[in-house]
Design a protein around this motif. Structure first.
Motif, PDB file in Angstrom:
ATOM      1  N   LEU A 153       0.830  -1.201   0.000  1.00  0.00           N
ATOM      2  CA  LEU A 153       0.000   0.000   0.000  1.00  0.00           C
ATOM      3  C   LEU A 153       0.868   1.257   0.000  1.00  0.00           C
ATOM      4  O   LEU A 153       0.649   2.191  -0.784  1.00  0.00           O
ATOM      5  N   GLN A 154       1.870   1.294   0.851  1.00  0.00           N
ATOM      6  CA  GLN A 154       2.720   2.480   0.960  1.00  0.00           C
ATOM      7  C   GLN A 154       3.490   2.754  -0.329  1.00  0.00           C
ATOM      8  O   GLN A 154       3.608   3.906  -0.769  1.00  0.00           O
ATOM      9  N   ASP A 155       4.016   1.703  -0.950  1.00  0.00           N
ATOM     10  CA  ASP A 155       4.812   1.907  -2.160  1.00  0.00           C
ATOM     11  C   ASP A 155       3.995   2.434  -3.329  1.00  0.00           C
ATOM     12  O   ASP A 155       4.551   3.002  -4.274  1.00  0.00           O
ATOM     13  N   SER A 156       2.689   2.248  -3.287  1.00  0.00           N
ATOM     14  CA  SER A 156       1.879   2.755  -4.399  1.00  0.00           C
ATOM     15  C   SER A 156       1.920   4.279  -4.470  1.00  0.00           C
ATOM     16  O   SER A 156       1.719   4.854  -5.544  1.00  0.00           O
ATOM     17  N   TRP A 157       2.188   4.948  -3.353  1.00  0.00           N
ATOM     18  CA  TRP A 157       2.348   6.409  -3.394  1.00  0.00           C
ATOM     19  C   TRP A 157       3.730   6.785  -3.914  1.00  0.00           C
ATOM     20  O   TRP A 157       3.865   7.704  -4.716  1.00  0.00           O
ATOM     21  N   ALA A 158       4.761   6.071  -3.483  1.00  0.00           N
ATOM     22  CA  ALA A 158       6.117   6.396  -3.941  1.00  0.00           C
ATOM     23  C   ALA A 158       6.276   6.158  -5.438  1.00  0.00           C
ATOM     24  O   ALA A 158       6.984   6.899  -6.122  1.00  0.00           O
ATOM     25  N   HIS A 159       5.622   5.119  -5.963  1.00  0.00           N
ATOM     26  CA  HIS A 159       5.854   4.685  -7.341  1.00  0.00           C
ATOM     27  C   HIS A 159       4.705   5.015  -8.281  1.00  0.00           C
ATOM     28  O   HIS A 159       4.619   4.437  -9.372  1.00  0.00           O
TER      29      HIS A 159
ATOM     30  N   TRP B 271      11.281  -2.461 -13.976  1.00  0.00           N
ATOM     31  CA  TRP B 271      10.564  -1.435 -13.224  1.00  0.00           C
ATOM     32  C   TRP B 271      11.557  -0.356 -12.794  1.00  0.00           C
ATOM     33  O   TRP B 271      12.690  -0.657 -12.437  1.00  0.00           O
ATOM     34  N   GLY B 272      11.111   0.880 -12.788  1.00  0.00           N
ATOM     35  CA  GLY B 272      11.935   1.971 -12.285  1.00  0.00           C
ATOM     36  C   GLY B 272      11.055   3.118 -11.840  1.00  0.00           C
ATOM     37  O   GLY B 272       9.885   3.219 -12.229  1.00  0.00           O
ATOM     38  N   HIS B 273      11.605   3.986 -11.018  1.00  0.00           N
ATOM     39  CA  HIS B 273      10.845   5.155 -10.584  1.00  0.00           C
ATOM     40  C   HIS B 273      10.306   5.917 -11.794  1.00  0.00           C
ATOM     41  O   HIS B 273      11.052   6.162 -12.754  1.00  0.00           O
ATOM     42  N   PRO B 274       9.045   6.314 -11.772  1.00  0.00           N
ATOM     43  CA  PRO B 274       8.503   7.099 -12.886  1.00  0.00           C
ATOM     44  C   PRO B 274       9.322   8.367 -13.137  1.00  0.00           C
ATOM     45  O   PRO B 274       9.890   8.957 -12.208  1.00  0.00           O
ATOM     46  N   LYS B 275       9.391   8.767 -14.388  1.00  0.00           N
ATOM     47  CA  LYS B 275      10.166   9.960 -14.740  1.00  0.00           C
ATOM     48  C   LYS B 275       9.690  11.185 -13.972  1.00  0.00           C
ATOM     49  O   LYS B 275      10.495  12.039 -13.582  1.00  0.00           O
ATOM     50  N   ALA B 276       8.382  11.283 -13.746  1.00  0.00           N
ATOM     51  CA  ALA B 276       7.840  12.440 -13.040  1.00  0.00           C
ATOM     52  C   ALA B 276       8.277  12.488 -11.583  1.00  0.00           C
ATOM     53  O   ALA B 276       8.122  13.517 -10.920  1.00  0.00           O
TER      54      ALA B 276
ATOM     55  N   GLY C 121      11.497  11.498 -10.615  1.00  0.00           N
ATOM     56  CA  GLY C 121      12.948  11.441 -10.582  1.00  0.00           C
ATOM     57  C   GLY C 121      13.564  10.462 -11.547  1.00  0.00           C
ATOM     58  O   GLY C 121      14.733  10.573 -11.893  1.00  0.00           O
ATOM     59  N   GLY C 122      12.804   9.436 -11.968  1.00  0.00           N
ATOM     60  CA  GLY C 122      13.316   8.480 -12.937  1.00  0.00           C
ATOM     61  C   GLY C 122      14.081   7.334 -12.305  1.00  0.00           C
ATOM     62  O   GLY C 122      14.319   7.272 -11.102  1.00  0.00           O
ATOM     63  N   TRP C 123      14.486   6.404 -13.154  1.00  0.00           N
ATOM     64  CA  TRP C 123      15.035   5.122 -12.714  1.00  0.00           C
ATOM     65  C   TRP C 123      16.352   5.240 -11.952  1.00  0.00           C
ATOM     66  O   TRP C 123      16.707   4.350 -11.184  1.00  0.00           O
ATOM     67  N   ASN C 124      17.073   6.323 -12.138  1.00  0.00           N
ATOM     68  CA  ASN C 124      18.407   6.434 -11.551  1.00  0.00           C
ATOM     69  C   ASN C 124      18.458   7.456 -10.423  1.00  0.00           C
ATOM     70  O   ASN C 124      19.520   7.983 -10.108  1.00  0.00           O
ATOM     71  N   SER C 125      17.321   7.721  -9.802  1.00  0.00           N
ATOM     72  CA  SER C 125      17.245   8.723  -8.737  1.00  0.00           C
ATOM     73  C   SER C 125      16.488   8.157  -7.542  1.00  0.00           C
ATOM     74  O   SER C 125      15.514   7.421  -7.697  1.00  0.00           O
ATOM     75  N   HIS C 126      16.928   8.542  -6.342  1.00  0.00           N
ATOM     76  CA  HIS C 126      16.236   8.153  -5.109  1.00  0.00           C
ATOM     77  C   HIS C 126      15.082   9.095  -4.771  1.00  0.00           C
ATOM     78  O   HIS C 126      14.398   8.886  -3.763  1.00  0.00           O
ATOM     79  N   LYS C 127      14.855  10.103  -5.569  1.00  0.00           N
ATOM     80  CA  LYS C 127      13.913  11.161  -5.210  1.00  0.00           C
ATOM     81  C   LYS C 127      12.529  10.624  -4.847  1.00  0.00           C
ATOM     82  O   LYS C 127      11.897  11.102  -3.892  1.00  0.00           O
ATOM     83  N   ALA C 128      12.045   9.630  -5.580  1.00  0.00           N
ATOM     84  CA  ALA C 128      10.693   9.119  -5.335  1.00  0.00           C
ATOM     85  C   ALA C 128      10.528   8.556  -3.927  1.00  0.00           C
ATOM     86  O   ALA C 128       9.414   8.507  -3.402  1.00  0.00           O
ATOM     87  N   ASP C 129      11.634   8.131  -3.306  1.00  0.00           N
ATOM     88  CA  ASP C 129      11.586   7.480  -1.999  1.00  0.00           C
ATOM     89  C   ASP C 129      11.681   8.450  -0.832  1.00  0.00           C
ATOM     90  O   ASP C 129      11.530   8.030   0.321  1.00  0.00           O
ATOM     91  N   LEU C 130      11.968   9.708  -1.100  1.00  0.00           N
ATOM     92  CA  LEU C 130      12.305  10.652  -0.037  1.00  0.00           C
ATOM     93  C   LEU C 130      11.111  11.540   0.278  1.00  0.00           C
ATOM     94  O   LEU C 130      10.613  12.275  -0.577  1.00  0.00           O
ATOM     95  N   THR C 131      10.669  11.494   1.522  1.00  0.00           N
ATOM     96  CA  THR C 131       9.410  12.135   1.911  1.00  0.00           C
ATOM     97  C   THR C 131       9.417  13.640   1.702  1.00  0.00           C
ATOM     98  O   THR C 131       8.373  14.230   1.415  1.00  0.00           O
ATOM     99  N   MET C 132      10.574  14.285   1.831  1.00  0.00           N
ATOM    100  CA  MET C 132      10.612  15.751   1.784  1.00  0.00           C
ATOM    101  C   MET C 132      10.152  16.300   0.438  1.00  0.00           C
ATOM    102  O   MET C 132       9.710  17.449   0.348  1.00  0.00           O
ATOM    103  N   TYR C 133      10.248  15.493  -0.625  1.00  0.00           N
ATOM    104  CA  TYR C 133       9.835  15.960  -1.947  1.00  0.00           C
ATOM    105  C   TYR C 133       8.338  15.784  -2.194  1.00  0.00           C
ATOM    106  O   TYR C 133       7.806  16.349  -3.154  1.00  0.00           O
ATOM    107  N   TRP C 134       7.670  15.005  -1.360  1.00  0.00           N
ATOM    108  CA  TRP C 134       6.276  14.644  -1.630  1.00  0.00           C
ATOM    109  C   TRP C 134       5.433  14.766  -0.362  1.00  0.00           C
ATOM    110  O   TRP C 134       4.870  13.788   0.129  1.00  0.00           O
TER     111      TRP C 134
END
Length: 453
Positions: free
Chosen positions: A136-142, A164-169, A171-184
């Motif tokens: 459930l939680q990962d559906s928000w990150a990804h 599978w990779g982080h959506p471009k919107a 941060g994309g596949w090579n970025s940790h941005k999707a996982d970091l709460t401060m951005y979202w």
């Protein structure tokens, strides 16, 4: 019941692919469970079940560069989707048909099923509750269309129908941005609310009556957690909220902060690697020996210039065969080797993941960081620095410290091997070390990486 049988089947061969990191999957989940009225032991079990989905037990350890790029493993790709990219789309299938919806039906179904466990089973299924909350939680990150990992040079091609990779919107596949709460901040609060709703709906444990706090009472406390941009700030929030053991923050992709924060979470259940000598089948012995020597020295020594000289290619003179077009110079290789040994990966993540050659200033920055106390990850033995691997195949595999894929040599080209490994101090990344056999000796020609989603 069928859904839970399916979930158990997924667990048996699950792949590693993190969404949010352990500050959410363990720490926030534990805190929310306490607010929902669970006792400390129950809250810890729920949080442990959640966090172990991210390479915390052997059935969860699998690497995205393997199942989606080098091996084309449908089982691993489906596990990644089920646990970290919940979608109604089929796999194999194009990424635009595998869209992840935050809190959607595919993300909620197991958590909602957990909330309906029979009361007499509730105390014994807390671990499964944690696993379901992870999905459930990962559906928000990804959320969105998954991106496809693609190295700067085509040493290997990832399969868009499986990877599978982080959506471009995000941060994309090579970025940790999707996982970091401060951005979202909005997404993180929505995820926390959905998690809390499931926790409060869970059956009461036999002999224990819960008294959950209202969401409106606890919501204001989340603001500082969401905004925290260093491990130190995350730690301070948890300590202020009464959680003094913050070892679960080990390896998250935020910088330490003002002081080094060298943590070791004891909650993983991984088979120990006794040696770096690989027993992988159908791989030439000289290639396995080369990678064992390289990783053994990489994880123990700190003279990266000497390491690059010993294992890198001499780009000053061409070989008899055509060299790789992006063969690393020794200064570049030393910089890459150093970047991936730095313990505080969050501090150097953008440099380590750079697709372009490192600049002189970036290499100098890495060297300066390396002079600081406790700069490098250190292990009692080099084997302790790697996640153990059990790749799937037609035959049972022994436990491996790394996985090697041999690439057929094209006419006029050097034989090539690619070793995939995961470092303990960078648990949300996978490395691919590309080597070519140049004039009879294996030499590193590239170090590729991907955020492991």
């Amino acid at each position: 019941m069928f859904r839970w049988l399916l979930l158990i089947a997924l667990l048996m061969t699950s792949s590693h692919s993190a969404g949010f990191e352990s500050d959410v999957h363990f720490g926030l989940t534990q805190w929310l469970a306490l607010q929902a009225g669970f006792d400390a032991q129950a809250a810890t079990i729920i949080a442990t079940g959640n966090q172990r989905v991210d390479s915390g037990d052997m059935q969860y350890v699998d690497l995205g560069l393997m199942y989606g790029c080098l091996v084309k493993d449908d089982v691993g790709a489906r596990r990644a989707g089920a646990y970290h990219y919940p979608s109604s789309g089929r796999l194999p299938g194009p990424p635009e048909l595998r869209i992840v919806t935050p809190g959607g039906e595919a993300a909620r179904k197991f958590a909602q099923g957990a909330a309906k466990f029979p009361p007499e089973q509730a105390r014994y299924r807390l671990y499964q509750l944690g696993e379901a909350l992870h999905i459930l939680q990962d559906s928000w990150a990804h959320q969105g269309v998954p991106d496809i990992p693609q190295p700067a040079e085509p040493f290997f091609i990832c399969d868009p129908a499986r990877a599978w990779g982080h959506p471009k919107a995000r941060g994309g596949w090579n970025s940790h941005k999707a996982d970091l709460t401060m951005y979202w901040p909005t997404d993180t609060v929505s995820m926390a609310k959905a998690t809390y709703d499931i926790l409060t709906q869970y059956p009461e444990l036999e002999g224990f009556k819960r008294a959950p706090r209202s969401w409106d009472d606890i919501r204001p406390a989340l603001s500082r957690f969401v905004a925290a941009s260093t491990k130190a700030e995350k730690k301070n929030w948890f300590v202020a909220e009464g959680l003094s053991d913050v070892s679960f923050l080990e390896g998250i992709s935020l910088p330490d902060g003002p002081q080094p924060l060298d943590l070791k979470w004891p909650g993983r259940k991984l088979a120990p690697l006794k040696t770096l000598q690989s027993r992988q089948r159908d791989v030439p012995a000289d290639a396995l020996t080369f990678y064992s020597r390289l990783l053994g020295r990489w994880l123990s020594m700190t003279d990266f210039e000497a390491l690059a000289a010993d294992f890198g290619a001499d780009t000053s003179k061409p070989g008899k065969r055509n060299p790789s077009p992006s063969r690393l110079g020794r200064a570049e290789l030393a910089g890459r080797l150093r970047a991936w040994r730095i313990r505080d990966h969050g501090r150097v993540a953008e440099i380590a993941h750079a697709l372009q050659p490192l600049t002189a200033s970036q290499r100098a920055m890495l060297a300066e960081i390396g002079k600081m106390p406790n700069a490098y990850a250190r292990y009692d033995s080099p084997a302790d620095g790697l996640f153990p691997l059990l790749p799937r195949g037609p035959k049972a595999s022994p436990l491996l410290p790394f996985f090697v894929s041999m690439q057929p040599a094209a006419k006029g080209k050097n034989p090539r091997a690619i070793a995939v490994a995961k470092f303990r101090h960078a648990p949300y990344d996978t490395l691919a070390v590309v080597a070519e056999k140049i004039e009879g000796r294996w030499r590193v020609v590239s170090i590729e990486s991907a955020v492991d989603h």
